[in-house]
Design an enzyme around this catalytic site. Structure first.
Site, PDB file in Angstrom:
ATOM      1  N   LEU A 127       3.467  76.642  -8.804  1.00  0.00           N
ATOM      2  CA  LEU A 127       4.433  75.688  -8.695  1.00  0.00           C
ATOM      3  C   LEU A 127       3.993  74.504  -7.718  1.00  0.00           C
ATOM      4  O   LEU A 127       3.475  74.765  -6.638  1.00  0.00           O
ATOM      5  CB  LEU A 127       5.701  76.298  -8.183  1.00  0.00           C
ATOM      6  CG  LEU A 127       6.822  75.546  -8.166  1.00  0.00           C
ATOM      7  CD1 LEU A 127       8.142  76.337  -8.237  1.00  0.00           C
ATOM      8  CD2 LEU A 127       7.097  74.363  -6.769  1.00  0.00           C
ATOM      9  N   HIS A 231       1.790  79.618   4.321  1.00  0.00           N
ATOM     10  CA  HIS A 231       1.621  78.153   4.865  1.00  0.00           C
ATOM     11  C   HIS A 231       2.812  77.614   5.074  1.00  0.00           C
ATOM     12  O   HIS A 231       3.933  77.882   4.301  1.00  0.00           O
ATOM     13  CB  HIS A 231       0.719  77.552   3.625  1.00  0.00           C
ATOM     14  CG  HIS A 231       0.245  76.173   4.109  1.00  0.00           C
ATOM     15  ND1 HIS A 231       0.963  74.946   4.099  1.00  0.00           N
ATOM     16  CD2 HIS A 231      -0.939  75.923   4.210  1.00  0.00           C
ATOM     17  CE1 HIS A 231       0.214  74.018   4.633  1.00  0.00           C
ATOM     18  NE2 HIS A 231      -0.983  74.438   4.562  1.00  0.00           N
TER      19      HIS A 231
END
Length: 337
Positions: A127, A231
């Protein structure tokens, strides 16, 4: 301007390549390599063309499009059965408890074990939304359209589903986890290993990775602190996955240590709650805002729209009907926004 999801085509190669260059590394499913992306699109084209409604080793790619211009501004992927071409490796974090009667002491040691537990699962991934479009719920549209696609093609997906989140990457593009664990054995930095994996697959992991468990206490502080941590750009994605019913079960990525989240496919909220209905009219103006989808395989489209229940089915707004290419008598799938 409105957006919709559609099946990717071979001529989407250039916009996908331009977006791949913006990912910043650690994004295995969207490598900045034209040949690798072309292979993905060829594989997706074959999956869309296969009409048998059965589970196989396939990959589907969707793109986010501005219908008025045809401009592609995002993408996402679904892998139906991982670990078929080559092993699907993960590290699993577990605890070994040992007790010494003489010392009257119990020691609990966390370990990372190389496993292929998740082989055969389906995966949602790849994505990416163009940085200029990260507003208005488009990330949610990308993410949840995958689940509507799965609901509409349920027999082609496994009973377990996973999502890998990118782990911690430093300002130099390196990975503290890779440097502290696998990098010691491979003679290549994280960027080199990640790129090689994206282009060639991870058989080199099987060839060179030590098979014994890694004791977490023996790693550097920076490597330990990266285990199972997404992240910063992936925190919102992690929350969306949790809202859908995914959970962390101790699996982390072998390259950057990012979390791998899993769920039972039929328990994923947007799959469980998706419903098909017949379109009765296309003149809805004040209905409930929902996620809509139509079409099978390469004819799949999804978008945000308005709908209301009427006798015999649904009334949807005319704009959504145009983007989905539906008219009264056709079937649409819906899930609450």
């Amino acid at each position: 301007m409105s957006f919709r999801l559609r099946a990717a085509r071979p001529d989407d190669l250039e916009p996908l390549y331009e977006m791949a260059k913006l990912t910043g590394g650690g994004f295995t499913n969207l490598p900045a390599d034209r040949k690798a992306l072309a292979r993905k699109l060829e594989r997706a084209e074959a999956a869309y063309a296969r009409d048998e409604n059965t589970l196989a080793d396939e990959q589907f790619v969707l793109v986010l499009e501005k219908p008025e211009t045809g401009e592609v501004r995002g993408t996402c992927q679904m892998m139906t059965q991982v670990g078929q071409q080559w092993p699907f490796y993960s590290y699993r974090l577990n605890t070994l408890t040992q007790h010494s009667e003489e010392l009257q002491r119990t020691v609990r040691a966390e370990m990372l074990s190389l496993v292929t537990d998740l082989e055969g699962s389906s995966e949602v991934g790849g994505l990416f939304l163009h940085p200029n479009e990260r507003a208005g719920g488009l990330g949610l549209l990308l993410a949840r359209s995958r689940y509507l696609f799965i609901a509409m093609h349920r027999a082609r997906f496994a009973d377990r589903i996973l999502a890998e989140l990118r782990g911690i990457i430093d300002e130099r593009g390196g990975s503290p986890f890779w440097d502290g664990v696998a990098g010691r054995f491979f003679g290549m930095n994280f960027q080199e290993a990640d790129y090689f994996n994206a282009i060639n697959g991870n058989q080199f992991i099987a060839d060179l990775m030590p098979k014994h468990p890694v004791y977490v206490a023996m790693l550097s502080d920076s490597a330990r602190s990266a285990i199972g941590v997404p992240h910063p750009s992936g925190r919102a994605a992690m929350r969306m996955l949790e809202e859908e019913g995914f959970a962390c079960e101790g699996y982390v990525d072998i390259f950057d240590g990012g979390p791998t989240m899993t769920a039972r496919t039929d328990n994923v909220r947007s799959i469980r709650d998706a419903r098909p209905s017949i379109v009765v009219s296309t003149d809805c103006r004040k209905g409930q805002k929902v996620l809509l989808a139509s079409g099978r395989l390469s004819a799949f489209h999804s978008c945000y729209g308005a709908c209301e229940a009427v006798d015999g089915g649904l009334s949807i707004d005319s704009g959504s009907a145009d983007m989905l290419d539906v008219q009264p008598g056709d079937t649409v799938w819906t899930v609450q926004r």
